[in-house]
Every structure is written in structure tokens, then in C-alpha cells.
Design a protein around this motif. Structure first.
Motif, PDB file in Angstrom:
ATOM      1  N   CYS A 196      23.877  17.892 -17.201  1.00 43.54           N
ATOM      2  CA  CYS A 196      23.265  16.558 -17.131  1.00 43.54           C
ATOM      3  C   CYS A 196      21.787  16.719 -17.428  1.00 43.54           C
ATOM      4  CB  CYS A 196      23.471  15.945 -15.748  1.00 43.54           C
ATOM      5  SG  CYS A 196      22.548  14.403 -15.460  1.00 43.54           S
ATOM      6  N   ALA A 197      21.344  16.209 -18.567  1.00 46.25           N
ATOM      7  CA  ALA A 197      19.956  16.393 -18.974  1.00 46.25           C
ATOM      8  C   ALA A 197      18.984  15.792 -17.967  1.00 46.25           C
ATOM      9  CB  ALA A 197      19.735  15.783 -20.345  1.00 46.25           C
ATOM     10  N   ALA A 198      19.331  14.643 -17.405  1.00 48.94           N
ATOM     11  CA  ALA A 198      18.434  13.999 -16.441  1.00 48.94           C
ATOM     12  C   ALA A 198      18.271  14.858 -15.198  1.00 48.94           C
ATOM     13  CB  ALA A 198      18.961  12.615 -16.073  1.00 48.94           C
ATOM     14  N   ALA A 199      19.371  15.416 -14.705  1.00 50.56           N
ATOM     15  CA  ALA A 199      19.302  16.280 -13.535  1.00 50.56           C
ATOM     16  C   ALA A 199      18.486  17.533 -13.843  1.00 50.56           C
ATOM     17  CB  ALA A 199      20.708  16.662 -13.072  1.00 50.56           C
ATOM     18  N   GLY A 200      18.705  18.110 -15.038  1.00 50.82           N
ATOM     19  CA  GLY A 200      17.949  19.280 -15.432  1.00 50.82           C
ATOM     20  C   GLY A 200      16.469  18.989 -15.537  1.00 50.82           C
ATOM     21  N   MET A 201      16.128  17.816 -16.073  1.00 52.35           N
ATOM     22  CA  MET A 201      14.718  17.468 -16.234  1.00 52.35           C
ATOM     23  C   MET A 201      14.059  17.174 -14.894  1.00 52.35           C
ATOM     24  SD  MET A 201      12.286  17.398 -18.337  1.00 52.35           S
ATOM     25  CE  MET A 201      13.146  17.539 -19.914  1.00 52.35           C
ATOM     26  N   VAL A 202      14.760  16.554 -13.974  1.00 52.74           N
ATOM     27  CA  VAL A 202      14.214  16.334 -12.627  1.00 52.74           C
ATOM     28  C   VAL A 202      13.885  17.680 -11.983  1.00 52.74           C
ATOM     29  CG1 VAL A 202      14.768  15.557 -10.283  1.00 52.74           C
ATOM     30  CG2 VAL A 202      15.295  14.091 -12.235  1.00 52.74           C
ATOM     31  N   PHE A 203      14.813  18.616 -12.091  1.00 53.28           N
ATOM     32  CA  PHE A 203      14.591  19.953 -11.523  1.00 53.28           C
ATOM     33  C   PHE A 203      13.397  20.623 -12.195  1.00 53.28           C
ATOM     34  CE2 PHE A 203      15.277  24.564 -11.612  1.00 53.28           C
ATOM     35  CZ  PHE A 203      15.383  24.828 -10.253  1.00 53.28           C
ATOM     36  N   ALA A 204      13.323  20.524 -13.527  1.00 52.26           N
ATOM     37  CA  ALA A 204      12.229  21.160 -14.260  1.00 52.26           C
ATOM     38  C   ALA A 204      10.880  20.571 -13.855  1.00 52.26           C
ATOM     39  CB  ALA A 204      12.451  21.003 -15.762  1.00 52.26           C
ATOM     40  N   MET A 205      10.782  19.242 -13.799  1.00 53.34           N
ATOM     41  CA  MET A 205       9.513  18.605 -13.450  1.00 53.34           C
ATOM     42  C   MET A 205       9.090  18.954 -12.029  1.00 53.34           C
ATOM     43  SD  MET A 205       9.574  14.926 -15.465  1.00 53.34           S
ATOM     44  CE  MET A 205      11.192  14.370 -14.945  1.00 53.34           C
ATOM     45  N   HIS A 206      10.048  19.019 -11.127  1.00 53.01           N
ATOM     46  CA  HIS A 206       9.767  19.442  -9.748  1.00 53.01           C
ATOM     47  C   HIS A 206       9.193  20.858  -9.737  1.00 53.01           C
ATOM     48  CE1 HIS A 206      10.590  20.471  -5.510  1.00 53.01           C
ATOM     49  NE2 HIS A 206      11.201  21.547  -5.977  1.00 53.01           N
ATOM     50  N   GLN A 207       9.817  21.764 -10.474  1.00 58.71           N
ATOM     51  CA  GLN A 207       9.355  23.151 -10.474  1.00 58.71           C
ATOM     52  C   GLN A 207       8.003  23.308 -11.170  1.00 58.71           C
ATOM     53  OE1 GLN A 207      10.634  25.527  -8.770  1.00 58.71           O
ATOM     54  NE2 GLN A 207      12.614  24.648  -8.202  1.00 58.71           N
ATOM     55  N   ILE A 208       7.724  22.466 -12.158  1.00 56.68           N
ATOM     56  CA  ILE A 208       6.415  22.491 -12.821  1.00 56.68           C
ATOM     57  C   ILE A 208       5.319  22.162 -11.809  1.00 56.68           C
ATOM     58  CG2 ILE A 208       4.959  21.312 -14.518  1.00 56.68           C
ATOM     59  CD1 ILE A 208       7.637  20.980 -16.176  1.00 56.68           C
ATOM     60  N   LYS A 209       5.564  21.182 -10.951  1.00 55.01           N
ATOM     61  CA  LYS A 209       4.573  20.845  -9.925  1.00 55.01           C
ATOM     62  C   LYS A 209       4.431  21.983  -8.921  1.00 55.01           C
ATOM     63  CE  LYS A 209       2.672  18.159 -10.747  1.00 55.01           C
ATOM     64  NZ  LYS A 209       1.729  18.215 -11.912  1.00 55.01           N
ATOM     65  N   LEU A 210       5.545  22.600  -8.552  1.00 55.87           N
ATOM     66  CA  LEU A 210       5.455  23.711  -7.603  1.00 55.87           C
ATOM     67  C   LEU A 210       4.669  24.873  -8.188  1.00 55.87           C
ATOM     68  CD1 LEU A 210       8.916  23.988  -5.795  1.00 55.87           C
ATOM     69  CD2 LEU A 210       6.900  22.630  -5.209  1.00 55.87           C
ATOM     70  N   SER A 211       4.745  25.053  -9.512  1.00 53.63           N
ATOM     71  CA  SER A 211       4.009  26.160 -10.131  1.00 53.63           C
ATOM     72  C   SER A 211       2.517  26.023  -9.884  1.00 53.63           C
ATOM     73  CB  SER A 211       4.307  26.230 -11.633  1.00 53.63           C
ATOM     74  OG  SER A 211       3.660  25.188 -12.349  1.00 53.63           O
ATOM     75  N   SER A 212       2.022  24.798  -9.846  1.00 55.74           N
ATOM     76  CA  SER A 212       0.604  24.579  -9.575  1.00 55.74           C
ATOM     77  C   SER A 212       0.270  24.926  -8.125  1.00 55.74           C
ATOM     78  CB  SER A 212       0.236  23.122  -9.861  1.00 55.74           C
ATOM     79  OG  SER A 212       0.427  22.816 -11.230  1.00 55.74           O
ATOM     80  N   SER A 218      -1.199  27.151 -15.227  1.00 55.83           N
ATOM     81  CA  SER A 218       0.167  27.030 -14.691  1.00 55.83           C
ATOM     82  C   SER A 218       0.963  25.915 -15.363  1.00 55.83           C
ATOM     83  CB  SER A 218       0.140  26.807 -13.173  1.00 55.83           C
ATOM     84  OG  SER A 218      -0.531  25.608 -12.839  1.00 55.83           O
ATOM     85  N   MET A 219       0.373  24.714 -15.469  1.00 53.88           N
ATOM     86  CA  MET A 219       1.144  23.576 -15.980  1.00 53.88           C
ATOM     87  C   MET A 219       1.522  23.712 -17.444  1.00 53.88           C
ATOM     88  SD  MET A 219      -0.155  20.009 -14.298  1.00 53.88           S
ATOM     89  CE  MET A 219       0.891  19.127 -15.464  1.00 53.88           C
ATOM     90  N   LEU A 220       0.594  24.191 -18.284  1.00 53.67           N
ATOM     91  CA  LEU A 220       0.852  24.280 -19.719  1.00 53.67           C
ATOM     92  C   LEU A 220       2.097  25.106 -20.006  1.00 53.67           C
ATOM     93  CD1 LEU A 220      -0.072  23.889 -22.729  1.00 53.67           C
ATOM     94  CD2 LEU A 220      -1.264  26.076 -22.473  1.00 53.67           C
ATOM     95  N   ALA A 221       2.090  26.342 -19.552  1.00 55.66           N
ATOM     96  CA  ALA A 221       3.211  27.235 -19.849  1.00 55.66           C
ATOM     97  C   ALA A 221       4.492  26.771 -19.176  1.00 55.66           C
ATOM     98  CB  ALA A 221       2.871  28.656 -19.409  1.00 55.66           C
ATOM     99  N   ASN A 222       4.399  26.423 -17.898  1.00 61.23           N
ATOM    100  CA  ASN A 222       5.613  26.022 -17.189  1.00 61.23           C
ATOM    101  C   ASN A 222       6.220  24.761 -17.775  1.00 61.23           C
ATOM    102  OD1 ASN A 222       6.376  27.637 -14.557  1.00 61.23           O
ATOM    103  ND2 ASN A 222       4.143  27.712 -14.731  1.00 61.23           N
ATOM    104  N   SER A 223       5.395  23.802 -18.163  1.00 64.05           N
ATOM    105  CA  SER A 223       5.929  22.579 -18.762  1.00 64.05           C
ATOM    106  C   SER A 223       6.681  22.882 -20.043  1.00 64.05           C
ATOM    107  CB  SER A 223       4.791  21.586 -19.057  1.00 64.05           C
ATOM    108  OG  SER A 223       4.186  21.136 -17.885  1.00 64.05           O
ATOM    109  N   HIS A 224       6.047  23.592 -20.955  1.00 64.29           N
ATOM    110  CA  HIS A 224       6.659  23.822 -22.255  1.00 64.29           C
ATOM    111  C   HIS A 224       7.873  24.750 -22.172  1.00 64.29           C
ATOM    112  CE1 HIS A 224       3.568  21.407 -23.723  1.00 64.29           C
ATOM    113  NE2 HIS A 224       2.722  22.303 -24.186  1.00 64.29           N
ATOM    114  N   ILE A 225       7.822  25.717 -21.260  1.00 65.11           N
ATOM    115  CA  ILE A 225       8.954  26.637 -21.111  1.00 65.11           C
ATOM    116  C   ILE A 225      10.130  25.958 -20.419  1.00 65.11           C
ATOM    117  CG2 ILE A 225       9.761  28.720 -19.941  1.00 65.11           C
ATOM    118  CD1 ILE A 225       6.957  29.914 -20.422  1.00 65.11           C
TER     119      ILE A 225
END
Length: 393
Positions: free
Chosen positions: A79-95, A234-241
């Protein structure tokens, strides 16, 4: 939901696959209804995936970016939406992990994320600046140890469902637009008045509505580093990856459906090569390119994290920008090719080979952040920075 307790010995991949199985069951309904993938996120919490990046000293698992990317890919295939929610959450945690470990409040907040499996959202987009997250109009006002902020946030993905929101703003009312800070506001410290409805072509389940954000919190919740450092390191790399990992997952599932279609055709006509077989071979090559792109980025980021100067360099920024551009463009070609392979059964909804959701979700990739904006930034950096041509980085 409180899921405090010992971390399961089950591997990250196994846990992610269990959460993905739940996400897959509801993916079409999430898309059709444009609703939050609540079941998938609850499954992530149950598998303790939301806090996996948090350092072990704060109760997490200290998961690597590569492990997080793998979970993004697995969820993206379901589910792309579920994957993207998880990704965006982890991008914030990276900061938080990169820039909050020396601050007592942020250490405590990370413990809460790991213990309670809190979901963290982001408010970087603002009315009047478009998608330029490195500029803000709104300003943080701090008085008597209290930070106050009002922001016209045109997009806050899963804002209503989040347990906390990390918000960018000018550091003070007299600061320049690029002099920014990021503040963590937890539920109960802010209000959200909806201003825009997220009714879109794809990624409908991210529920990225717009809101007028009003928050008030102790000043210690402001991250201690300027947002310029947070964004670059943190945000640049984590977002794009991590975005690319989700997009890879969408494309991988499309290829899997196309492969199943070709195999079915081969079984129905033994001794013949199905018409879509050659196109399948071509699309398999393209999918491998996306995978290689993500893996290369992970290696570059891992190396750069050991060198702060490299992490903030133009060369590294160019490389990460290129990852996002290549991934977001290539997946559209892959999914379109898969659609041609599956034909009308891929075009129709409700078949094992349906690809409408995949194609619509994938179209968001070039828009978040706009490829034109990223290419513009890259072109400026290339005017003064030599392109890295080394195979070893």
C-alpha cells in the motif's frame, strides 16, 4: 495505543511483512475512500516499527537507514499510502535522532515515541512559499520560556492522525525567511483548523489536508540546531532515500503483477513465448536500476555520516537530489510498461493485475518536492561544484 514491552526477536523484515499483509488487505479501500490507512498503521505499531530508528539508549532499536528503507519498500509493495506515511514519520525521526540526542526534552520525547509508538507528522509547507521548505513566512515567538507559533500549513500529511507535529518557522519575528528553526509540538499543544481538502489523483490515504496550525509549548521543545543544518544533514538524504524506497516498492509490485500475467499466458500456451515476455525483461532491467540507485544512495549516506563536512557538502546534496530525480522518473516508465504487458486486465480495477492505483500513486513522486525545483537547485550547485565521477564515491 500503548504497546510498551520487549522488542520482539523477530527480524525487521518479518515484522514489516506482517504489517504489509494487513496494509495490502485494505489498500484498495484506502485509495477509493481516500482514508487514512489506520489498519496498516496499527499493525506497524503492533510490530513496534514506528520506533525502530530511535537509539537503543532511548528504548528503540537503533535501526539503520538501510533497514528503514527496506521496511518502506515492503510496505510500498502492499500500500503506497501506508508506505509513505511510514517513510514521512521516519524522516522526521531522523532529525530528532541526528540533532536532538543532546537535549533532555528531545531525549524524553524519543523515549515516548519508542515506548508508545507515537506517530510523528511534519509541517514544512506553507502558504505563500510553495514547496520551498527552506523558507518560512511564519515566525516563532518565545517569551517567558514559552514558544508560540501560528502557521498556514497548506499540507500536513496525516495531520489529524498524528501524535505530534514537527513544524518549521523563522527563528523569530525579525529573522530572515531562511533563518529557520524546527519545533516539536505534541498533541494537546496545538489546534488544527482545516483549510484545504486532500482530494487527489493518488496517494489519497496520506490524508495531506491543509490546516491553520496554532501551537504553544515550552521553548525547550525547539530543536537546538538551525533548520538549515537539520535539512542538509538528515532530512535531505532521508527524504530522497526513503521516498525512493517506497516508490521502488510500488514499481516492484507492478512488475510482480506483470510477471504473473506473462507466466499465466505462458501456461495457457505451452511452447510459445507470450507477447509481453520481452517487455517484461526490459522492465526488469529498469527496476534493477531503481534498486541500484537506492542502494548507492544508502552507501553514500552511510559514508557521509562519518564526515560532517561531506554531509553538508554541495556534492552530497547533488548526489541525493539525483537519487530522487532518477527514482521518481523511472518508476513511471516501469509501471506504464507493466500496464502495457497486462493490457485491459491491468487497466481495469478489481483484477489481480490492476495497476491504476500504482500508476496514480507513482505520479506523486515527481511532485514531492517538485522535480523542477530540485533540478533548479542542482543546476545552481553544479555551477560551482564539480560533478563526482568516481565509481567509489
Amino acid at each position: 495505543m500503548n504497546v510498551a514491552g520487549p522488542i520482539t526477536a523477530m527480524s525487521v523484515v518479518e515484522r514489516a511483512r506482517r504489517a504489509a499483509a494487513v496494509a495490502s488487505k485494505h489498500a484498495d479501500d484506502v485509495d477509493v475512500q481516500g482514508r487514512f490507512p489506520a489498519e496498516a498503521v496499527e499493525a506497524m505499531k503492533g510490530e513496534r516499527l514506528l520506533g525502530m530508528q530511535i537509539p537503543t539508549a532511548c528504548g528503540g532499536e537503533g535501526a539503520s537507514t538501510a533497514e528503514i528503507a527496506e521496511v518502506c519498500s515492503i510496505l510500498g509493495q502492499a500500500c503506497a499510502a501506508a508506505g509513505m506515511v511510514f517513510a514521512m514519520h521516519q524522516i522526521k525521526l531522523s532529525s530528532l535522532v541526528s540533532h536532538g540526542q543532546d537535549a533532555e526534552w528531545h531525549q524524553g520525547f524519543m523515549r515516548r515515541v519508542a515506548n508508545e509508538q507515537l506517530l510523528v507528522a511534519s509541517a514544512t509547507t506553507e502558504g505563500g512559499i510553495g514547496g520551498n521548505l527552506r523558507n518560512s513566512i511564519c515566525a516563532l515567538e518565545v517569551a517567558d520560556g514559552v514558544a508560540r507559533l501560528e502557521k498556514d500549513a497548506t499540507v500536513i500529511s496525516y495531520g489529524r492522525q498524528a501524535d505530534a507535529i514537527m513544524v518549521t518557522s523563522r527563528s523569530n519575528p525579525d529573522a530572515a525567511a531562511s533563518d529557520q528553526m524546527m519545533t516539536v509540538f505534541v498533541k494537546g499543544q496545538y489546534t488544527l483548523d482545516q483549510t484545504h481538502v486532500w482530494d487527489t489523483m493518488g496517494m489519497r490515504g496520506t490524508c495531506s489536508d491543509g490546516f491553520l496550525f496554532k501551537g504553544e509549548a515550552p521553548a525547550e521543545q525547539v530543536l537546538p540546531k538551525p533548520f538549515a543544518e537539520i535539512a542538509a544533514q538528515s532530512m535531505l538524504a532521508n527524504s530522497h532515500i526513503l521516498w525512493s524506497a517506497v516508490w521502488y516498492g510500488i514499481a516492484a509490485d507492478a512488475v510482480a503483477r506483470a510477471q504473473a500475467f506473462v507466466r499465466g499466458a505462458a501456461r495457457r500456451a505451452p511452447g510459445t513465448v507470450p507477447p509481453g515476455a520481452l517487455r517484461l525483461a526490459e522492465v526488469s532491467s529498469d527496476l534493477q536500476l531503481v534498486k541500484s540507485n537506492v542502494l548507492s544512495a544508502l552507501q553514500q549516506y552511510d559514508a557521509a555520516q562519518r564526515d560532517e563536512d561531506k554531509l553538508s557538502s554541495m556534492g552530497f546534496a547533488v548526489a541525493m537530489n539525483n537519487v530522487k530525480i532518477a527514482s521518481s522518473q523511472t518508476i513511471l516508465s516501469i509501471i506504464n510498461q507493466c500496464l502495457l504487458i497486462c493490457g485491459i486486465l491491468g487497466y481495469k480495477n478489481g483484477t489481480p493485475f490492476s495497476l491504476s492505483r500504482h500508476l496514480r500513486d507513482a505520479h506523486s513522486a515527481q511532485l514531492m518536492i517538485s522535480n523542477d525545483r530540485i533540478l533548479g537547485n542542482t543546476s545552481t550547485m553544479l555551477l560551482v561544484n564539480k560533478q563526482d565521477t568516481s565509481l567509489l564515491g
